[in-house]
Design a protein around this motif. Structure first.
Motif, PDB file in Angstrom:
ATOM      1  N   LYS B 127       0.820  -1.114  -0.071  1.00 12.48           N
ATOM      2  CA  LYS B 127       0.015   0.062   0.070  1.00 12.48           C
ATOM      3  C   LYS B 127       1.012   1.234  -0.023  1.00 12.48           C
ATOM      4  N   THR B 128       0.753   2.124  -0.909  1.00 15.19           N
ATOM      5  CA  THR B 128       1.271   3.559  -0.923  1.00 15.19           C
ATOM      6  C   THR B 128       0.383   4.643  -1.442  1.00 15.19           C
ATOM      7  N   TRP B 129       0.826   5.640  -1.115  1.00 16.19           N
ATOM      8  CA  TRP B 129       0.357   6.939  -1.614  1.00 16.19           C
ATOM      9  C   TRP B 129      -0.215   6.574  -2.996  1.00 16.19           C
ATOM     10  N   SER B 130      -1.354   6.792  -3.301  1.00 14.33           N
ATOM     11  CA  SER B 130      -2.016   6.444  -4.684  1.00 14.33           C
ATOM     12  C   SER B 130      -2.870   7.603  -5.251  1.00 14.33           C
ATOM     13  N   ALA B 131      -2.891   7.982  -6.498  1.00  8.35           N
ATOM     14  CA  ALA B 131      -3.729   8.769  -7.276  1.00  8.35           C
ATOM     15  C   ALA B 131      -4.116   8.435  -8.550  1.00  8.35           C
ATOM     16  N   LEU B 132      -5.259   8.530  -8.748  1.00  7.25           N
ATOM     17  CA  LEU B 132      -5.847   8.312 -10.338  1.00  7.25           C
ATOM     18  C   LEU B 132      -5.868   9.556 -11.029  1.00  7.25           C
ATOM     19  N   GLU B 133      -5.334   9.670 -12.113  1.00  9.96           N
ATOM     20  CA  GLU B 133      -5.127  10.798 -13.174  1.00  9.96           C
ATOM     21  C   GLU B 133      -6.297  10.704 -14.226  1.00  9.96           C
ATOM     22  N   ALA B 134      -6.374   9.507 -14.715  1.00  6.97           N
ATOM     23  CA  ALA B 134      -7.255   9.165 -16.101  1.00  6.97           C
ATOM     24  C   ALA B 134      -8.633   9.443 -15.480  1.00  6.97           C
ATOM     25  N   ARG B 135      -9.549   9.706 -16.225  1.00  3.77           N
ATOM     26  CA  ARG B 135     -11.132  10.038 -15.738  1.00  3.77           C
ATOM     27  C   ARG B 135     -12.085   9.080 -16.150  1.00  3.77           C
ATOM     28  N   PHE B 136     -12.893   8.328 -15.499  1.00  4.61           N
ATOM     29  CA  PHE B 136     -13.934   7.468 -15.761  1.00  4.61           C
ATOM     30  C   PHE B 136     -14.784   8.049 -16.828  1.00  4.61           C
ATOM     31  N   PRO B 137     -15.324   7.545 -18.095  1.00  6.15           N
ATOM     32  CA  PRO B 137     -15.937   8.234 -18.985  1.00  6.15           C
ATOM     33  C   PRO B 137     -17.558   8.428 -18.545  1.00  6.15           C
ATOM     34  N   VAL B 138     -18.023   9.523 -18.815  1.00  2.42           N
ATOM     35  CA  VAL B 138     -19.256   9.687 -18.723  1.00  2.42           C
ATOM     36  C   VAL B 138     -20.450   8.811 -19.384  1.00  2.42           C
ATOM     37  N   VAL B 139     -20.916   7.677 -18.908  1.00  3.23           N
ATOM     38  CA  VAL B 139     -21.594   6.643 -19.700  1.00  3.23           C
ATOM     39  C   VAL B 139     -22.957   6.066 -19.136  1.00  3.23           C
ATOM     40  N   PRO B 140     -23.802   5.661 -19.947  1.00  2.00           N
ATOM     41  CA  PRO B 140     -24.959   5.049 -19.317  1.00  2.00           C
ATOM     42  C   PRO B 140     -24.480   3.666 -18.619  1.00  2.00           C
ATOM     43  N   ALA B 141     -25.444   3.334 -17.559  1.00  2.00           N
ATOM     44  CA  ALA B 141     -25.155   1.964 -16.956  1.00  2.00           C
ATOM     45  C   ALA B 141     -25.000   0.841 -18.117  1.00  2.00           C
ATOM     46  N   ALA B 142     -24.510  -0.203 -17.747  1.00  2.00           N
ATOM     47  CA  ALA B 142     -24.636  -1.419 -19.052  1.00  2.00           C
ATOM     48  C   ALA B 142     -25.739  -1.856 -19.176  1.00  2.00           C
ATOM     49  N   HIS B 143     -26.633  -2.059 -18.123  1.00  2.00           N
ATOM     50  CA  HIS B 143     -28.069  -2.716 -18.237  1.00  2.00           C
ATOM     51  C   HIS B 143     -28.958  -1.546 -19.246  1.00  2.00           C
ATOM     52  N   GLU B 144     -28.378  -0.442 -19.306  1.00  2.00           N
ATOM     53  CA  GLU B 144     -29.322   0.543 -20.126  1.00  2.00           C
ATOM     54  C   GLU B 144     -29.023   0.376 -21.760  1.00  2.00           C
ATOM     55  N   MET B 162     -20.903  -7.394 -25.469  1.00  2.00           N
ATOM     56  CA  MET B 162     -20.433  -6.026 -25.630  1.00  2.00           C
ATOM     57  C   MET B 162     -21.604  -5.263 -25.593  1.00  2.00           C
ATOM     58  N   ARG B 163     -21.653  -4.094 -24.796  1.00  2.00           N
ATOM     59  CA  ARG B 163     -22.516  -3.168 -24.990  1.00  2.00           C
ATOM     60  C   ARG B 163     -22.018  -1.813 -25.150  1.00  2.00           C
ATOM     61  N   PHE B 164     -22.260  -1.157 -26.495  1.00  2.00           N
ATOM     62  CA  PHE B 164     -21.327  -0.228 -26.864  1.00  2.00           C
ATOM     63  C   PHE B 164     -22.146   1.182 -26.792  1.00  2.00           C
ATOM     64  N   VAL B 165     -21.128   2.124 -25.974  1.00  2.00           N
ATOM     65  CA  VAL B 165     -21.740   3.401 -25.570  1.00  2.00           C
ATOM     66  C   VAL B 165     -21.394   4.268 -27.052  1.00  2.00           C
ATOM     67  N   ASP B 166     -20.342   4.085 -27.677  1.00  2.00           N
ATOM     68  CA  ASP B 166     -20.349   4.499 -29.264  1.00  2.00           C
ATOM     69  C   ASP B 166     -19.095   3.699 -29.627  1.00  2.00           C
ATOM     70  N   GLY B 167     -18.922   3.999 -30.986  1.00  2.00           N
ATOM     71  CA  GLY B 167     -17.720   3.310 -31.758  1.00  2.00           C
ATOM     72  C   GLY B 167     -17.786   1.827 -32.108  1.00  2.00           C
ATOM     73  N   ALA B 168     -19.095   1.534 -32.105  1.00  2.00           N
ATOM     74  CA  ALA B 168     -19.341  -0.170 -32.284  1.00  2.00           C
ATOM     75  C   ALA B 168     -18.823  -0.304 -33.860  1.00  2.00           C
ATOM     76  N   VAL B 169     -18.369  -1.491 -33.967  1.00  2.00           N
ATOM     77  CA  VAL B 169     -17.970  -1.896 -35.287  1.00  2.00           C
ATOM     78  C   VAL B 169     -18.814  -2.783 -36.218  1.00  2.00           C
ATOM     79  N   ARG B 170     -19.525  -2.177 -37.286  1.00  2.00           N
ATOM     80  CA  ARG B 170     -20.448  -2.953 -38.060  1.00  2.00           C
ATOM     81  C   ARG B 170     -20.005  -2.646 -39.642  1.00  2.00           C
ATOM     82  N   LEU B 171     -19.714  -3.696 -39.915  1.00  2.00           N
ATOM     83  CA  LEU B 171     -18.961  -3.772 -41.335  1.00  2.00           C
ATOM     84  C   LEU B 171     -19.661  -4.852 -42.186  1.00  2.00           C
TER      85      LEU B 171
END
Lengths: 284, 284
Positions: B127-144, B162-171
């Motif tokens: 255990k040490t001093w810890s810090a999160l610098e990246a940010r959790f994206p603003v997203v709907p809950a998975a079940h939505e 997989m449940r896409f918030v954006d950027g699904a691959v549909r080719l």
């Protein structure tokens, strides 16, 4: 009297002495794929050499290998243990050669112990559809910024000319813990040296440990794994010449003894030359 | 009549059959550090297996090694050549063991040729001093969000929900080239499986090649080098259980046959579990 050709060589050697980076990454061939090198005071860090020069030396072992095909695409260096000042060996082995890619494993040893290991992917590139998605930061020109004084604790900083846009490391500092670990700076070899894969590999590790930007107190730190992706080919690097490049680096998380940091290196003309990532041990 | 213990084992095996990921990454010990494995139809890709399951198998060779100390911190996998359906061997060797870190080299071979190599750093965390610098994206809950249909061309997608918030691959897609390659999605194993280092290592490669988001037409692609930094320890992964994790991935540059992409994987409770990077070959 010496023959003319010999005399010309001597004159050239005197007027352009070997650059300190070339001396530090110089490898003397001992056998197929086996080389001997030596640490250099110009790139000394607090314990052992600056990691960037170790990475550049490992890459150089592949670049000098007669079986090498193509230019570097990816380089990962794992720093397995401390390297003492003095001699070391480097062994580079091609693992697999495909039509357009070649995979390498490289080991640096000192007293029969592995000090560092590396994997590298080399490839022959072709012109394709291309697109840049990262953005060149909005920054002043290099000449508009002052040169940062070297860090006495890290002698290798004498071998770089750094001009910070923001996020300079000035330790110990009166400033408190910040909310951000980003640094953006213009950087080049000191003395200046034309950019190539060796110098770019070293420079990608010249961004200080992000811990010191986020929390400006000294602490023991050490990179354990370091990966660079080369987006530039040899021609694009050569076009940069001795001009400074723009680097920007930031951490993603510091957690229980390890943090990661990620960097971009851009040419003066806004070409993305390399992206680089590392994970670093730290002790409170 | 079978003895009770044997009968209990049989019953348990029937009521909780081995998860397909555990079958796909299963390694049979042949000698010290040497294992035999076999590709699995559940994780088949267009050519050979899904790279994530190769990475997870290489990591598993270290996790199962009796000399292993600590948890994974960094894993780099180089995909040296195609892996055919069928058996392969994996050899894991400790390169150096320090007080708190351990360095490994791993090679996957088929018909005496290296198909993949890996380096891994394991460590004991404090255990040490810890810090999160990246940010959790603003997203709907998975079940939505709806579950994305599998991609028929990439059979391994059946093994993920997989449940896409954006950027699904549909080719192939009627949409034109975009200006952005980012995808953000909730993802978990299908069928669900408690998160651990093996499943996280595989999942970090489950973000489709960014080329297909940026330019939605099929093209030959293949990851050449793949690095994951594990920010989570075993306890934090176990706490996630079978809940989906949030992944977000984007490219930095596509240039002359190679592009890089970088990803973050977050727990449902907004802990940054891993950051992951790769460089990918593409052909026009």
């Amino acid at each position: 009297m010496l023959p003319l050709r010999g005399g010309m060589r001597d004159t050239r050697a005197m007027s352009t002495p070997e650059h300190p980076l070339d001396a530090a990454t110089h490898l003397e061939p001992l056998a197929a794929g086996l080389y001997r090198g030596r640490t250099s005071a110009n790139y000394a860090n607090m314990v052992g050499p600056f990691g960037g020069v170790i990475a550049a030396t490992l890459l150089n072992a592949v670049l000098q290998h007669p079986g090498r095909q193509g230019d570097p695409i990816a380089l990962t260096v794992n720093f397995a243990g401390p390297l003492a000042d003095g001699a070391f060996t480097v062994e580079a082995n091609p693992v697999r050669t495909n039509r357009s890619t070649q995979h390498w494993l490289v080991v640096m040893r000192q007293k029969e112990q592995a000090a560092a290991t590396a994997s590298a992917v080399f490839a022959s590139r072709r012109k394709t559809w291309s697109a840049l998605e990262a953005r060149f930061p909005v920054v002043p020109a290099a000449h508009e910024l002052p040169v940062e004084p070297n860090l006495e604790r890290a002698l290798w900083t004498r071998s770089y000319e750094m001009r910070f846009v923001d996020g300079a490391v000035r330790l110990p500092s009166l400033s408190r813990e910040g909310s951000d670990s980003r640094s953006t700076l213009w950087i080049r070899d000191a003395p200046p040296r034309p950019l190539d894969f060796v110098s770019l590999a070293a420079l990608c590790d010249a961004f200080f440990p992000r811990l010191f930007v986020r929390r400006p107190v000294w602490a023991p730190v050490g990179t354990v794994s370091f990966t660079t992706y080369f987006h530039a080919d040899a021609a694009l690097l050569a076009a940069n010449g001795e001009a400074p490049v723009l680097g920007t680096a930031h951490a993603q998380q510091f957690r229980n003894g390890y943090f990661d940091q990620t960097a971009e290196v851009w040419s003066e003309k806004a070409a993305l030359l390399a992206t680089s990532h590392q994970i670093v041990y730290y002790k409170e």
